[in-house]
Scaffold this active site. Structure first.
Site, PDB file in Angstrom:
ATOM      1  CB  SER A 128     -18.688  13.318 -20.092  1.00  0.00           C
ATOM      2  OG  SER A 128     -19.774  13.796 -19.833  1.00  0.00           O
ATOM      3  CD  GLU A 130     -15.770  20.362 -16.902  1.00  0.00           C
ATOM      4  OE1 GLU A 130     -17.129  19.889 -18.257  1.00  0.00           O
ATOM      5  OE2 GLU A 130     -15.170  19.628 -16.545  1.00  0.00           O
ATOM      6  CG  HIS A 185     -18.864  18.725 -20.340  1.00  0.00           C
ATOM      7  ND1 HIS A 185     -18.561  18.030 -19.482  1.00  0.00           N
ATOM      8  CD2 HIS A 185     -19.093  17.450 -20.539  1.00  0.00           C
ATOM      9  CE1 HIS A 185     -18.287  16.805 -18.909  1.00  0.00           C
ATOM     10  NE2 HIS A 185     -18.848  16.133 -19.704  1.00  0.00           N
TER      11      HIS A 185
END
Length: 484
Positions: free
Chosen positions: A191, A310, A413
């Site tokens: 990230s 994600e 994610h």
């Protein structure tokens, strides 16, 4: 456990070694505490002290909003947060590959004390040195105060990146004492951490501090333009009611946090990008993609990828995400001023989405929005970096597809983190029932890359390099498959 002592040029550092021969050092200072007059200043080298530094506990996370989905925020917080942690296994090998992890958290939060980042199972399975680092985030790490404070505060917009560079400098000078090879360093992150390692590839000041990169779900698009940074800083100063830099420097951390959280609430969905680093043309190139195209990282090998779903991760934050997802994209794009590298305005995104939808006729309207968000914010920026970097160096692309057991999250994610660190007790994003074989394979790929420069290892298909013509991509799930 018993104590173990390392003598660095500046300090004696005491860690622990357990019955399995795992050496653990937690909370090693790599810079002076950025407090008082050092608030919003570039990190300075750590102080030399007479007594041994006891590296038994994690250093605090940077001050940040409390977030139930960000465990680093639920632990001790402090401005005094510039610490790193080292794990290694006691063996005869004295020059082990070094892997340095940079945590995520949207440049708003996060910290290395998050249990998913424990390096114990990394070094238990692989003969490497694993390092995790804290850095300044949100208003403490990415607030452009140069207009108010003058040139002395020109670094304030990118302090978090400078912290990461300082940590890498400390490792360059000291990691050999911990049996690490300073000539074989892989940085990896997820990230915001993935955006960080991608950005560091383009930063001249970071040259030579690392040799390989693994970028998990974040890229060079997660940057602000200088004008956007100045506007956000002006809004912060207005909320604070302060008229001088000294007033801000000597405000209490609680006041700073209160003003920061007010700022985030005013920006709404756009708060997700407001604390990103700034492509200022000084530390970070104004167009980092162009720097990559010019071969600035030609000596760096890259593993890069994203997850299939994600954006569904943000269902953990917004129960109504299905209804607001497109507004979220538009607002973040507005706040980022189309990021540093995209040059797409809010009004240009809508016809782009309409064209995209026409290519996805088999999906529902909601699924089209999710796929567009995945591609626009994650997958396509990664592909662009992979294509440009593959002209100069070796690149491998992956696509993580294992679906979380949490309802509606899918291969969202951060779902891969528990597998990368082999911390299968950690179920925050996976929902449990994680196959150990998947953790074995993904960690073995990461450590093989750190050791030899290639992610190939027994038990999975041969992972071919990514090229613009073939675009070989490893689909990572319980069963791995390579697709062109």
């Amino acid at each position: 456990m018993k104590d173990i002592l390392i003598n660095t040029p500046k300090n004696k550092i005491t860690g622990k070694i357990d019955k399995n021969g795992i050496r653990i050092f937690k909370g090693i200072p790599y810079a002076r505490p950025p407090v008082g007059r050092l608030r919003w200043m570039a990190p300075e080298p750590e102080e030399s002290v007479l007594e041994p530094v006891t590296a038994f506990e994690f250093g605090p996370s940077c001050i940040q909003p409390v977030d139930d989905n960000e465990p680093g925020s639920l632990l001790v917080q402090s401005e005094d947060c510039l610490y790193l942690n080292i794990w290694s296994r006691e063996t005869e090998l004295k020059k082990k590959p070094v892997m340095v992890f940079i945590h995520g958290g949207g440049f708003i939060g996060g910290g290395t004390a998050d249990p998913v980042y424990s390096g114990y199972n990394f070094v238990r399975r692989s003969d490497i040195v694993l390092v995790t680092i804290n850095y300044r985030v949100n208003v403490f790490g990415f607030m452009d105060l140069e207009t108010l404070g003058g040139a002395e505060y020109s670094d304030s917009k990118n302090l978090g990146i400078l912290d990461q560079i300082r940590a890498l400098e400390w490792l360059r000078d000291n990691i050999d004492l911990f049996d690490g090879d300073s000539g074989n360093v892989t940085i990896f992150g997820e990230s915001a951490g993935s955006a960080s390692v991608s950005i560091l590839m383009t930063v001249p000041r970071a040259k030579g501090l690392f040799h390989k990169v693994i970028a998990q779900s974040g890229c060079l698009n997660l940057l602000k333009k200088p004008g956007t940074a100045k506007k956000i800083a002006a809004d912060f100063i207005k909320i604070s009611g302060k008229s001088s830099i000294d007033d801000l420097v000597y405000a209490s951390p609680d006041e700073i946090s209160e003003w920061s959280e007010t700022l985030q609430s005013e920006y709404g969905y756009g708060a997700e990008i407001m604390f990103a680093p700034v492509a200022d043309g000084v530390l970070i190139p104004k167009d980092p993609y162009a720097r990559i195209a010019d071969g600035c990282a030609s000596d760096i090998s890259l593993v890069i990828g994203s997850n299939a779903d994600e954006f569904r991760y943000w269902k953990l934050y917004y129960e109504d995400l299905d209804e607001i997802i497109f507004d979220w994209i538009l607002e973040n794009n507005r706040v980022a001023n189309a990021a540093a590298t995209a040059d797409l305005s809010v009004t240009e995104i809508e016809p782009l989405f309409k064209e995209y939808s026409g290519l996805k006729k088999d999906l529902s309207e909601i699924d089209k929005s999710y796929e567009f968000a995945n591609d626009f914010l994650f997958r396509m920026p990664n592909i662009k970096l992979a294509e440009l970097q593959s002209r100069h160096s070796r690149v491998w692309m992956y696509f993580f597809t294992w679906k979380s057991r949490l309802d509606g999250i899918g291969a969202g994610h951060a779902v891969e983190l528990a597998f990368v660190f082999h911390n299968l007790h950690y179920e925050n994003y996976t929902g449990g029932d994680q196959p150990e074989s998947l953790a074995d394979n993904i960690q073995d790929a990461w450590t093989a890359f750190a050791g030899s420069g290639e992610p190939n290892h027994p038990g999975v298909p041969v992972w071919r390099e990514y090229t613009e013509g073939r675009r070989s991509t490893m689909f990572i799930d319980e069963v791995w498959r390579l697709e062109d």
